[in-house]
Design a protein around this motif. Structure first.
Motif, PDB file in Angstrom:
ATOM      1  N   ARG A 133       0.414   6.240   3.358  1.00  0.00           N
ATOM      2  CA  ARG A 133      -0.177   6.299   4.692  1.00  0.00           C
ATOM      3  C   ARG A 133      -0.837   4.966   5.039  1.00  0.00           C
ATOM      4  O   ARG A 133      -1.653   4.462   4.273  1.00  0.00           O
ATOM      5  CB  ARG A 133      -1.240   7.405   4.775  1.00  0.00           C
ATOM      6  CG  ARG A 133      -0.734   8.798   4.455  1.00  0.00           C
ATOM      7  CD  ARG A 133      -1.891   9.784   4.458  1.00  0.00           C
ATOM      8  NE  ARG A 133      -1.515  11.112   4.013  1.00  0.00           N
ATOM      9  CZ  ARG A 133      -1.090  12.086   4.823  1.00  0.00           C
ATOM     10  NH1 ARG A 133      -1.007  11.861   6.125  1.00  0.00           N
ATOM     11  NH2 ARG A 133      -0.765  13.263   4.343  1.00  0.00           N
ATOM     12  N   ALA A 134      -0.501   4.418   6.186  1.00  0.00           N
ATOM     13  CA  ALA A 134      -1.224   3.248   6.680  1.00  0.00           C
ATOM     14  C   ALA A 134      -2.563   3.706   7.246  1.00  0.00           C
ATOM     15  O   ALA A 134      -2.657   4.804   7.812  1.00  0.00           O
ATOM     16  CB  ALA A 134      -0.414   2.525   7.750  1.00  0.00           C
ATOM     17  N   LYS A 160      -1.611  -1.720   3.336  1.00  0.00           N
ATOM     18  CA  LYS A 160      -1.488  -1.067   4.649  1.00  0.00           C
ATOM     19  C   LYS A 160      -2.828  -0.595   5.204  1.00  0.00           C
ATOM     20  O   LYS A 160      -2.970   0.546   5.643  1.00  0.00           O
ATOM     21  CB  LYS A 160      -0.485   0.091   4.577  1.00  0.00           C
ATOM     22  CG  LYS A 160       0.937  -0.372   4.258  1.00  0.00           C
ATOM     23  CD  LYS A 160       1.959   0.730   4.417  1.00  0.00           C
ATOM     24  CE  LYS A 160       1.893   1.729   3.287  1.00  0.00           C
ATOM     25  NZ  LYS A 160       3.017   2.709   3.329  1.00  0.00           N
ATOM     26  N   ASP A 182       0.291   8.533   9.267  1.00  0.00           N
ATOM     27  CA  ASP A 182      -0.798   7.581   9.050  1.00  0.00           C
ATOM     28  C   ASP A 182      -2.161   8.187   9.361  1.00  0.00           C
ATOM     29  O   ASP A 182      -2.270   9.333   9.800  1.00  0.00           O
ATOM     30  CB  ASP A 182      -0.562   6.324   9.897  1.00  0.00           C
ATOM     31  CG  ASP A 182       0.676   5.555   9.452  1.00  0.00           C
ATOM     32  OD1 ASP A 182       1.058   5.702   8.277  1.00  0.00           O
ATOM     33  OD2 ASP A 182       1.256   4.834  10.275  1.00  0.00           O
TER      34      ASP A 182
END
Length: 290
Positions: A133-134, A160, A182
């Motif tokens: 996940r960013a 990220k 995200d």
């Protein structure tokens, strides 16, 4: 004193189906959802006006007017500035102010440890620790310092991680890269910033990531667009709200994110240290050449 939101949630297990429906409607657009006539609220929820009267009585109010007065008082508190808070501050002894202030800070942190469930902390941690996940972080005029502090540490731990710029003109560049998987983490405390609420609404509608809000007990308007809302104590009996709990909460997350996969964290830190040493060595060589 507990807010109406906290009271409704505390009493939810004791509410009937109709009363829970009213409570959900109030919380869905808090506090504005109940700042209308009792008949308008009845029409919106599909329950009778007497049911609303019974609901407000069950959560501790003498009537609908008293219920609304409390909501209006909370709305005023959520917009309090240092000028308003100055009128009610209690500074204590000037000769021992630092010691007294430290005790207050410890008191707020203890309050946070009781009011924020470990399960909620763990849910936020799981999102932040997932390298797939960013992460996108941003705060308000003052609280963005905490978002920056958090992003600077997380960038050393995992990839990220993005600290969004304060200028809304640059937001579209980041919005294009936010995916559903995200995480967008926003910090917003009283007096809440309209541009952050606009950003949250846009992100929720266009990108649909997990939105984590760090706020206070009066709740930023961003709450209506958030998947996870962490309400922290900020009152400290001075003209200035305290961010000590926000910083402690963030530091706790940083520690646990780093430990979630320590071998990967260690490898990243070692790589960053090597690059810093190389960069510093090159800087010294260029200085010698001059």
């Amino acid at each position: 004193m507990a807010t109406v939101r906290e009271t409704i949630r505390r009493e939810s297990a004791n509410l009937t189906v109709s009363e829970r429906k009213i409570g959900d409607a109030v919380l869905a657009d808090y506090p504005f959802g109940a700042l209308q006539t009792i008949q308008e609220l009845a029409d919106r929820t599909g329950v009778s006006a007497p049911s609303i009267t019974r609901f407000v009585g069950k959560i501790g109010f003498a009537g609908y007017q008293e219920f609304q007065r409390q909501l209006i008082a909370e709305l005023r508190q959520s917009r309090s500035s240092p000028l308003q808070l100055k009128a009610t501050e209690k500074l204590g002894s000037a000769d021992a102010f630092l010691a007294d202030y430290s005790r207050r800070a410890v008191g707020r942190i203890n309050e946070m440890s009781k009011s924020v469930p470990q399960e909620q902390f763990d849910r936020v941690l799981t999102l932040l620790a997932d390298p797939a996940r960013a992460l996108f972080l941003l705060g308000g005029r003052i609280s963005d310092n905490i978002a920056g502090f958090m992003s600077a540490h997380l960038k050393q731990i995992r990839p990220k991680v993005h600290h969004l710029p304060a200028n809304p003109e640059f937001w579209p560049d980041f919005l294009l890269s936010i995916r559903k998987q995200d995480v967008v983490m926003l910090f917003d405390f009283r007096r809440y910033q309209r541009d952050l609420a606009t950003l949250a609404e846009l992100v929720a509608k266009q990108c649909r990531p997990s939105i984590v809000l760090i706020t206070d007990k009066w709740m930023s308007p961003i709450a209506r667009h958030s998947d996870h809302v962490v309400a922290l104590p900020i009152e400290n009996e001075t003209a200035w709200d305290s961010f000590i709990c926000a910083l402690a909460f963030v530091e706790a997350l940083i520690v646990k994110v780093s430990e979630s996969n320590w071998p990967a964290t260690k490898q990243r830190l070692e790589a960053l240290d090597r690059l810093r040493l190389l960069s510093w060595g090159q800087h010294l060589e260029e200085k010698d050449d001059r």
